[in-house]
Design an enzyme around this catalytic site. Structure first.
Site, mmCIF file in Angstrom:
data_model
loop_
_atom_site.group_PDB
_atom_site.id
_atom_site.type_symbol
_atom_site.label_atom_id
_atom_site.label_comp_id
_atom_site.label_asym_id
_atom_site.label_seq_id
_atom_site.Cartn_x
_atom_site.Cartn_y
_atom_site.Cartn_z
ATOM 1 N N CYS A 53 -12.031 31.797 -32.272
ATOM 2 C CA CYS A 53 -11.529 32.719 -31.256
ATOM 3 C C CYS A 53 -11.682 34.146 -31.776
ATOM 4 O O CYS A 53 -11.256 34.461 -32.893
ATOM 5 C CB CYS A 53 -10.049 32.418 -30.968
ATOM 6 S SG CYS A 53 -9.284 33.586 -29.824
ATOM 7 N N CYS A 127 -17.938 25.931 -20.756
ATOM 8 C CA CYS A 127 -18.725 27.133 -20.514
ATOM 9 C C CYS A 127 -17.893 28.306 -21.039
ATOM 10 O O CYS A 127 -16.925 28.722 -20.403
ATOM 11 C CB CYS A 127 -18.991 27.246 -19.013
ATOM 12 S SG CYS A 127 -20.044 28.612 -18.562
#
Length: 140
Positions: A53, A127
């Site tokens: 992240c 995605c």
């Protein structure tokens, strides 16, 4: 006793997020925007490693689960572990979609889709916005 990734939370004020992230990163990660297709750094990357992240550094995906979907964004067929991400349903385009967020810092990553016919083990396509990720290449 093992500690799950989502038991440790990263909590920051909006001012702290704005100071850490550039404008586009902030719009995608904190306001659930989507980067334009086919422009992201990791869309076509084949580098072996771990995708983290961008906002908090949590390991989210491994390159072994990345595949070519030709959709314009990096695609994975599974997260590193289910406790690394959380799911929300959004209706921003007028129909339900499953949003994927980082379980540690609650940043928007992208969406997951099922049943599209890709030959992946899970029949899922995560995605994910390139700008929401940092790639940590494996040591050679």
């Amino acid at each position: 006793m093992s500690e799950k990734a989502n038991e440790v939370r990263v909590l920051k004020t909006e001012a702290e997020w704005r100071a850490q992230l550039n404008d586009l990163e902030y719009k995608v990660l904190r306001q659930a925007a989507t980067e334009p297709p086919h422009v992201g750094e990791y869309t076509d990357t084949k580098t072996v490693g771990v995708y983290r992240c961008k906002a908090c550094g949590t390991e989210l995906f491994r390159s072994e689960t990345k595949f070519d979907s030709h959709c314009g964004w990096p695609s994975f067929y599974a997260p590193l572990a289910e406790d690394r991400v959380v799911y929300n349903t959004d209706h921003l385009l007028g129909y339900p979609r499953t949003e994927v967020r980082c379980a540690t810092c609650d940043s928007h990553l992208g969406h997951v889709f099922e049943g599209e016919g890709y030959g992946t083990p899970t029949d899922q396509r995560y995605c994910i916005n390139s700008i929401a990720l940092d790639l940590e290449p494996a040591e050679s």
